[in-house]
Each structure stands twice: as structure tokens, then as C-alpha cells.
Design a protein around this motif. Structure first.
Motif, PDB file in Angstrom:
ATOM      1  N   GLU A   1       1.139  -1.229   0.087  1.00 13.07           N
ATOM      2  CA  GLU A   1       0.146  -0.174  -0.019  1.00 13.07           C
ATOM      3  C   GLU A   1       0.764   1.068  -0.119  1.00 13.07           C
ATOM      4  O   GLU A   1       1.888   1.222   0.699  1.00 13.07           O
ATOM      5  CB  GLU A   1      -0.762  -0.058   1.279  1.00 13.07           C
ATOM      6  N   GLY A   2       0.521   2.372  -0.833  1.00 10.81           N
ATOM      7  CA  GLY A   2       1.270   3.535  -0.707  1.00 10.81           C
ATOM      8  C   GLY A   2       1.335   3.904  -2.268  1.00 10.81           C
ATOM      9  O   GLY A   2       1.185   3.087  -3.010  1.00 10.81           O
ATOM     10  N   PHE A   3       2.242   5.011  -2.243  1.00 11.39           N
ATOM     11  CA  PHE A   3       2.800   5.677  -3.593  1.00 11.39           C
ATOM     12  C   PHE A   3       4.225   5.874  -3.509  1.00 11.39           C
ATOM     13  O   PHE A   3       4.864   6.152  -2.503  1.00 11.39           O
ATOM     14  CB  PHE A   3       1.894   6.967  -3.650  1.00 11.39           C
ATOM     15  N   PRO A   4       4.801   6.003  -4.812  1.00 13.38           N
ATOM     16  CA  PRO A   4       6.258   6.412  -4.724  1.00 13.38           C
ATOM     17  C   PRO A   4       6.620   7.786  -4.647  1.00 13.38           C
ATOM     18  O   PRO A   4       7.075   8.506  -5.179  1.00 13.38           O
ATOM     19  CB  PRO A   4       6.614   5.935  -5.908  1.00 13.38           C
ATOM     20  N   ASN A   5       5.846   8.440  -3.795  1.00 16.40           N
ATOM     21  CA  ASN A   5       6.366   9.855  -3.319  1.00 16.40           C
ATOM     22  C   ASN A   5       7.455  10.034  -2.251  1.00 16.40           C
ATOM     23  O   ASN A   5       8.446   9.089  -2.254  1.00 16.40           O
ATOM     24  CB  ASN A   5       5.090  10.624  -2.764  1.00 16.40           C
ATOM     25  N   ALA A   6       7.641  11.246  -1.595  1.00 14.82           N
ATOM     26  CA  ALA A   6       8.768  11.523  -0.749  1.00 14.82           C
ATOM     27  C   ALA A   6       9.104  10.362   0.146  1.00 14.82           C
ATOM     28  O   ALA A   6      10.021   9.922   0.534  1.00 14.82           O
ATOM     29  CB  ALA A   6       8.500  12.685   0.029  1.00 14.82           C
ATOM     30  N   THR A   7       7.973   9.728   0.949  1.00 12.85           N
ATOM     31  CA  THR A   7       8.086   8.742   2.093  1.00 12.85           C
ATOM     32  C   THR A   7       8.071   7.329   1.323  1.00 12.85           C
ATOM     33  O   THR A   7       8.884   6.474   1.957  1.00 12.85           O
ATOM     34  CB  THR A   7       6.817   8.966   2.735  1.00 12.85           C
ATOM     35  N   GLY A   8       7.722   7.045   0.194  1.00 13.80           N
ATOM     36  CA  GLY A   8       7.680   5.549  -0.407  1.00 13.80           C
ATOM     37  C   GLY A   8       8.517   5.475  -1.605  1.00 13.80           C
ATOM     38  O   GLY A   8       8.604   4.362  -2.234  1.00 13.80           O
ATOM     39  N   ARG A   9       9.517   6.709  -1.981  1.00 14.79           N
ATOM     40  CA  ARG A   9      10.251   6.480  -3.188  1.00 14.79           C
ATOM     41  C   ARG A   9      11.568   5.349  -3.208  1.00 14.79           C
ATOM     42  O   ARG A   9      11.385   4.685  -4.209  1.00 14.79           O
ATOM     43  CB  ARG A   9      10.879   7.823  -3.338  1.00 14.79           C
ATOM     44  N   GLU A  10      12.032   5.204  -2.127  1.00 17.06           N
ATOM     45  CA  GLU A  10      13.190   4.362  -1.966  1.00 17.06           C
ATOM     46  C   GLU A  10      12.473   2.886  -2.110  1.00 17.06           C
ATOM     47  O   GLU A  10      13.156   1.938  -2.573  1.00 17.06           O
ATOM     48  CB  GLU A  10      13.904   4.513  -0.729  1.00 17.06           C
ATOM     49  N   GLN A  11      11.532   2.717  -1.289  1.00 17.87           N
ATOM     50  CA  GLN A  11      10.668   1.533  -1.247  1.00 17.87           C
ATOM     51  C   GLN A  11      10.383   1.018  -2.662  1.00 17.87           C
ATOM     52  O   GLN A  11      10.359  -0.125  -3.017  1.00 17.87           O
ATOM     53  CB  GLN A  11       9.372   1.593  -0.353  1.00 17.87           C
ATOM     54  N   SER A  12       9.817   1.934  -3.478  1.00 19.60           N
ATOM     55  CA  SER A  12       9.284   1.850  -4.855  1.00 19.60           C
ATOM     56  C   SER A  12      10.549   1.473  -5.675  1.00 19.60           C
ATOM     57  O   SER A  12      10.485   0.321  -6.635  1.00 19.60           O
ATOM     58  CB  SER A  12       8.562   3.087  -5.356  1.00 19.60           C
ATOM     59  N   ILE A  13      11.605   1.964  -5.425  1.00 19.18           N
ATOM     60  CA  ILE A  13      12.714   1.716  -6.420  1.00 19.18           C
ATOM     61  C   ILE A  13      13.276   0.573  -6.233  1.00 19.18           C
ATOM     62  O   ILE A  13      13.754  -0.437  -6.838  1.00 19.18           O
ATOM     63  CB  ILE A  13      14.068   2.919  -6.261  1.00 19.18           C
TER      64      ILE A  13
ATOM     65  N   THR B   1      -4.157   4.496 -16.996  1.00 13.57           N
ATOM     66  CA  THR B   1      -3.026   4.316 -16.862  1.00 13.57           C
ATOM     67  C   THR B   1      -2.222   5.207 -15.586  1.00 13.57           C
ATOM     68  O   THR B   1      -3.279   5.980 -14.942  1.00 13.57           O
ATOM     69  CB  THR B   1      -2.223   5.028 -18.095  1.00 13.57           C
ATOM     70  N   SER B   2      -1.269   5.353 -15.186  1.00 10.94           N
ATOM     71  CA  SER B   2      -0.693   6.212 -14.223  1.00 10.94           C
ATOM     72  C   SER B   2       0.899   6.111 -14.219  1.00 10.94           C
ATOM     73  O   SER B   2       1.414   5.457 -15.071  1.00 10.94           O
ATOM     74  CB  SER B   2      -1.013   5.288 -12.952  1.00 10.94           C
ATOM     75  N   CYS B   3       1.458   7.028 -13.352  1.00 14.41           N
ATOM     76  CA  CYS B   3       2.893   6.926 -13.461  1.00 14.41           C
ATOM     77  C   CYS B   3       3.577   5.789 -13.029  1.00 14.41           C
ATOM     78  O   CYS B   3       4.548   5.491 -13.453  1.00 14.41           O
ATOM     79  CB  CYS B   3       3.398   8.107 -12.604  1.00 14.41           C
ATOM     80  N   ARG B   4       2.980   4.870 -12.482  1.00 10.97           N
ATOM     81  CA  ARG B   4       3.351   3.540 -12.195  1.00 10.97           C
ATOM     82  C   ARG B   4       3.952   2.734 -13.448  1.00 10.97           C
ATOM     83  O   ARG B   4       4.950   2.134 -13.437  1.00 10.97           O
ATOM     84  CB  ARG B   4       2.284   2.667 -11.420  1.00 10.97           C
ATOM     85  N   LEU B   5       3.123   2.677 -14.490  1.00  7.84           N
ATOM     86  CA  LEU B   5       3.668   2.114 -15.752  1.00  7.84           C
ATOM     87  C   LEU B   5       5.138   2.673 -16.222  1.00  7.84           C
ATOM     88  O   LEU B   5       5.911   2.002 -16.534  1.00  7.84           O
ATOM     89  CB  LEU B   5       2.612   2.453 -16.863  1.00  7.84           C
ATOM     90  N   PHE B   6       5.162   3.957 -16.130  1.00 10.53           N
ATOM     91  CA  PHE B   6       6.325   4.683 -16.800  1.00 10.53           C
ATOM     92  C   PHE B   6       7.377   4.499 -15.660  1.00 10.53           C
ATOM     93  O   PHE B   6       8.626   4.545 -16.016  1.00 10.53           O
ATOM     94  CB  PHE B   6       5.989   6.123 -17.033  1.00 10.53           C
ATOM     95  N   ASP B   7       7.162   4.496 -14.403  1.00 16.36           N
ATOM     96  CA  ASP B   7       8.037   3.770 -13.540  1.00 16.36           C
ATOM     97  C   ASP B   7       8.889   2.622 -13.511  1.00 16.36           C
ATOM     98  O   ASP B   7       9.741   2.444 -13.457  1.00 16.36           O
ATOM     99  CB  ASP B   7       7.550   4.034 -12.010  1.00 16.36           C
ATOM    100  N   ALA B   8       7.825   1.713 -13.849  1.00 15.39           N
ATOM    101  CA  ALA B   8       8.019   0.115 -14.239  1.00 15.39           C
ATOM    102  C   ALA B   8       9.212   0.251 -15.409  1.00 15.39           C
ATOM    103  O   ALA B   8      10.274  -0.366 -15.423  1.00 15.39           O
ATOM    104  CB  ALA B   8       6.900  -0.575 -14.510  1.00 15.39           C
ATOM    105  N   ILE B   9       8.765   1.075 -16.485  1.00 14.31           N
ATOM    106  CA  ILE B   9       9.537   0.932 -17.569  1.00 14.31           C
ATOM    107  C   ILE B   9      10.922   1.783 -17.211  1.00 14.31           C
ATOM    108  O   ILE B   9      12.148   1.101 -17.776  1.00 14.31           O
ATOM    109  CB  ILE B   9       9.030   1.936 -18.694  1.00 14.31           C
ATOM    110  N   GLN B  10      11.261   2.654 -16.547  1.00 14.66           N
ATOM    111  CA  GLN B  10      12.385   3.261 -16.159  1.00 14.66           C
ATOM    112  C   GLN B  10      13.062   2.364 -15.116  1.00 14.66           C
ATOM    113  O   GLN B  10      14.285   2.320 -15.203  1.00 14.66           O
ATOM    114  CB  GLN B  10      12.143   4.685 -15.590  1.00 14.66           C
TER     115      GLN B  10
END
Length: 263
Positions: free
Chosen positions: A102-114, A132-141
Motif C-alpha cells: 500500500e502507498g505511492f512512490p512519493n517522498a516517503t515511499g520512493r526508496e521502497q518503490s525503487i 494508466t498512471s505514473c506506475r507504468l512509466f516508473d516500471a519502464i524506467q
């Protein structure tokens, strides 16, 4: 924006997807269909789908081992279009090799998402409030192979690239069958996964808006998102002109459904 929709409809709109355009305007809805955005006001024929800005940094291609099979970070419950996501969450949350956070790759969840995307073979992308969402493009990167669970989705720059060369598309009904999705992902060979990631590495720059210059001052990348948006607009122009000609030459009194709201 809703109150000026009729005025802006003839323009070529740059939209991240059409998910929010076909709903009723809840602020002014009185039961009349006039309060709904018509399909001719936003149209795949004339408008351009653009990518969300990715939040995670670009990862270079490597042979580093990925130990998690499937990763998802986001909200389980969404306001619209979230039934498939909620059911998928319940189906996958306790599966071995799957991480659902649960959560989003913002300031608090960025490292966890990476960490999650870079150590996972596949990244789940079910539709939520929008297709769609930024999640798709985060996955591609992150070179995490997108698993797109959607029966109807608009994606940026289609026709300029083939998403099947670096993504896995799954029908909603199939994804919700017990064990089906996991069995399907496990059936994809290491050779196939390596090819999907190699293809993804070739197109990472296409989704980047920044130009890598200090302060953003300097020429834009010829292979970046901005130039691809302009190329896509250029591709749309002949089709728009054709739609305008078709509308103008119809006989008086004849009613033919508009192909798009073009002038």
C-alpha cells in the motif's frame, strides 16, 4: 475545466488518458446527456495520449538477478474502475514471490518503490481511477516488465512503438482466475524476459521530458517525450483534415454522426 469543454473540444488535446473524460460532471449533472463529455470531444482520432511523468530514476540494463516475481505498489481501493484491482489484490497478496504494498512512490515511499521495482521481474499495472498512471512509466524506467491488466487501455505513442515487445497484456477475466496469472508469468522463459527488458531499455528515453541540462535550460532530447508528442501531432493532422472535409461535403439536412469534434 469542465465549463470550457465545448470551447476546447476542437483543439488537439494532450491527455494522459481518457479515463476521466467520459464520466458525468457531478457538479452540474441534472440527468441530461449534455453534461457528459461526448466521444467526439475527446477522440483517439484527433487527440494525443502523452505519458505521465515518471517518479523513479532510470535504470541501466544489467544482468543483475531479480528475486521477486511480481511487484505492485499503490492503493487497493480506488474511487472508479477499481473492482479488478481490489479482487486482484485479494487474490495475490499471499502468493509466494509476490509483493503487494500500500502507498505511492512519493517522498516517503520512493526508496521502497525503487527497491521493489528494481528487484522484481514483473510489475503489476491494473486500471484504477484512470486506465494508466505514473506506475507504468516508473516500471519502464526500472526495467520491470509491465503486466497490464486491462481490456481497453490507451497508451502513449502507439503506432510509433509496439508495447507487446516489452509488456505483458492480460484480460481482466483471465487475471481473476485463481492461479492463472501466476502460472502465466512463470511460463515466460528467462530468454523471453531478457528480450522484453532489452526492448524496454531501448525506449526508456521516449518517456522522459527532462533534457538533462542544468535548470532545464537547453535543447530538448530528439528522442524524448516532447519530440515524440510533436511527431504524434503531425501524424494526426491528415486524419483530422479528412474528418473536416467529410463533415463539410455532406448534403444539407443529412445527419451523419461526427467522427470527431473537429473544425
Amino acid at each position: 475545466m469542465w465549463h470550457v469543454r465545448a470551447e476546447i473540444a476542437p483543439a488537439i488535446l494532450l491527455v494522459v488518458d481518457f479515463g476521466g473524460w467520459y464520466r458525468l460532471d457531478s457538479k452540474s449533472w441534472n440527468g441530461s446527456s449534455l453534461d457528459m463529455i461526448r466521444h467526439t470531444q475527446v477522440s483517439l482520432l484527433k487527440d494525443v495520449i502523452v505519458p505521465y511523468t515518471h517518479l523513479l530514476p532510470r535504470l541501466q540494463l544489467s544482468e543483475k538477478k531479480r528475486n521477486t516475481l511480481l511487484y505492485f505498489k499503490g492503493a487497493k481501493h480506488r474511487h472508479r474502475g477499481g473492482i479488478v484491482r481490489e479482487n486482484l489484490w485479494d487474490l495475490l497478496v499471499n502468493e509466494p514471490g509476490v509483493i503487494m504494498e500500500e502507498g505511492f512512490p512519493n517522498a516517503t515511499g520512493r526508496e521502497q518503490s525503487i527497491r521493489g521495482m528494481r528487484t522484481s521481474e514483473f510489475c503489476l499495472h491494473p486500471a484504477g481511477d484512470t486506465p494508466t498512471s505514473c506506475r507504468l512509466f516508473d516500471a519502464i524506467q526500472s526495467l520491470c516488465i509491465p503486466v497490464i491488466v486491462s481490456d481497453n487501455i490507451e497508451l502513449p505513442f502507439e503506432g510509433m512503438m509496439d508495447y507487446t515487445e516489452f509488456s505483458v497484456f492480460v484480460a481482466g477475466d483471465d487475471a481473476l482466475k485463481p492461479t492463472w496469472l501466476m502460472d502465466h508469468l512463470r511460463s515466460i522463459s528467462e530468454k523471453q524476459k531478457e528480450e522484453l527488458r532489452r526492448n524496454m531499455a531501448k525506449i526508456q528515453l521516449i518517456y522522459q521530458y527532462e533534457n538533462s541540462h542544468p535548470g532545464g535550460i537547453g535543447p530538448i532530447s530528439p528522442n524524448g517525450a516532447v519530440n515524440h508528442i510533436w511527431k504524434k501531432i503531425h501524424q494526426k493532422l491528415p486524419v483530422i483534415k479528412e474528418a473536416i472535409v467529410r463533415e463539410k461535403r455532406k448534403p444539407p439536412g443529412v445527419s451523419i454522426p461526427l467522427r470527431c469534434h473537429c473544425t
